[in-house]
Design an enzyme around this catalytic site. Structure first.
Site, PDB file in Angstrom:
ATOM      1  N   ARG A 159       0.841  -1.202   0.000  1.00 19.60           N
ATOM      2  CA  ARG A 159       0.000   0.000   0.000  1.00 19.60           C
ATOM      3  C   ARG A 159       0.875   1.251   0.000  1.00 19.60           C
ATOM      4  O   ARG A 159       0.579   2.227  -0.695  1.00 19.60           O
ATOM      5  CB  ARG A 159      -0.933   0.009   1.209  1.00 19.60           C
ATOM      6  CG  ARG A 159      -2.024  -1.039   1.151  1.00 19.60           C
ATOM      7  CD  ARG A 159      -2.981  -0.915   2.309  1.00 19.60           C
ATOM      8  NE  ARG A 159      -3.785   0.298   2.233  1.00 19.60           N
ATOM      9  CZ  ARG A 159      -4.544   0.760   3.226  1.00 19.60           C
ATOM     10  NH1 ARG A 159      -4.589   0.117   4.382  1.00 19.60           N
ATOM     11  NH2 ARG A 159      -5.260   1.861   3.061  1.00 19.60           N
ATOM     12  N   CYS A 171      -1.141   6.390   9.030  1.00 23.34           N
ATOM     13  CA  CYS A 171      -1.491   5.115   8.389  1.00 23.34           C
ATOM     14  C   CYS A 171      -2.583   5.420   7.375  1.00 23.34           C
ATOM     15  O   CYS A 171      -2.504   6.409   6.649  1.00 23.34           O
ATOM     16  CB  CYS A 171      -1.927   4.087   9.432  1.00 23.34           C
ATOM     17  SG  CYS A 171      -3.317   4.611  10.458  1.00 23.34           S
TER      18      CYS A 171
END
Length: 271
Positions: free
Chosen positions: A181, A234
């Site tokens: 990611r 995050c």
């Protein structure tokens, strides 16, 4: 007492009936948001209360601000007081079954609200069950009390602060998501893949093994420890707290949360 940020199931079992101890179940599933509460009502650590990531530990989603904005703190303070957290002497242990993903959110929120006596349960609920320690379906009764939060507002940064500080040599910007990611190879949730320019990648899962027990990497934060300021993010400000817990255990100070995280950052990029 000097309360460590992570405690073992053995320690918790030894202190299970301590009147100054409050246990909070934070089990949650991003894919099935009601699952954690359902699991709690079926079975939980004896005496544990429950807090929901979406309903208790976050506020409603807006256009900007990320998928899990920080909660309404007066409301959360009231809930915490009803669980018996009403003095600095109250010890809080929080747990989940997701390698600290949600328990560390509450760990960080409590410390942000000025309550230092909080720890995460090593191994989570599965580790507790593996030892055949007491569980129950009984819901604890609410108590009467008052929790007065003292917000550590310097611990949180917004998108403008990240833009101003991310390229400074004395600042380290940490992306806590999985490597693919971070690299933009996969993005299952947000509309845009990638990462904030200048961020380095320390996946949050590296703090624990697959069973949810802490792995002690003595040199994990060696390079980060040289920074004057560390900003952690995050996807939505939740699992970044696992890295903040890890940094805290390593004695690294001046760590801040970009609460909106990538979901906030890319909301300004998407059309």
């Amino acid at each position: 007492m000097d309360f460590p940020p992570v405690v073992s199931a053995e320690w918790l079992n030894d202190h299970l009936h301590d009147p100054q101890l409050v246990i909070i179940d934070c089990r949650f599933s991003l894919m099935h948001p009601t699952l954690g509460r359902e699991q709690y009502h079926k079975n939980h650590i004896q005496g544990a209360h429950y807090l929901d990531l979406n309903l208790d530990l976050s506020s409603p989603v807006q256009r900007h601000g990320g998928r899990h904005p920080l909660p309404d703190f007066p409301q959360l303070a009231t809930k915490l007081a009803h669980m018996g957290i009403n003095s600095q002497q109250t010890m809080v242990v929080t747990y989940d079954d997701s390698r600290f993903a949600f328990a560390s959110r509450l760990w960080w929120l409590l410390r942000y609200m000025g309550h230092e006596q909080v720890a995460v349960l090593d191994g989570g609920f599965a580790g507790w069950q593996a030892n055949n320690y007491p569980t129950s379906a009984e819901i604890p009764t609410a108590t009467i009390g008052e929790f007065m939060p003292q917000l550590q507002t310097a611990w949180v940064v917004d998108i403008e602060t990240v833009k101003l500080r991310k390229d400074l040599p004395e600042v380290v910007l940490i992306d806590s998501r999985e490597g693919d990611r971070y690299r933009g190879e996969r993005e299952p949730i947000d509309p845009i893949a990638g990462h904030i320019e200048g961020a380095v990648n320390y996946p949050w899962q590296e703090m624990t093994n697959e069973q949810g027990f802490v792995i002690d990497h003595g040199d994990r934060w060696r390079e980060v420890s040289k920074a004057q300021e560390v900003i952690v993010y995050c996807g939505s400000g939740v699992t970044a707290c696992v890295n903040l817990l890890s940094l805290h255990r390593s004695g690294i100070k001046n760590c801040k949360l970009y609460a909106g995280s990538w979901s906030d950052w890319c909301s300004y990029l998407s059309k």
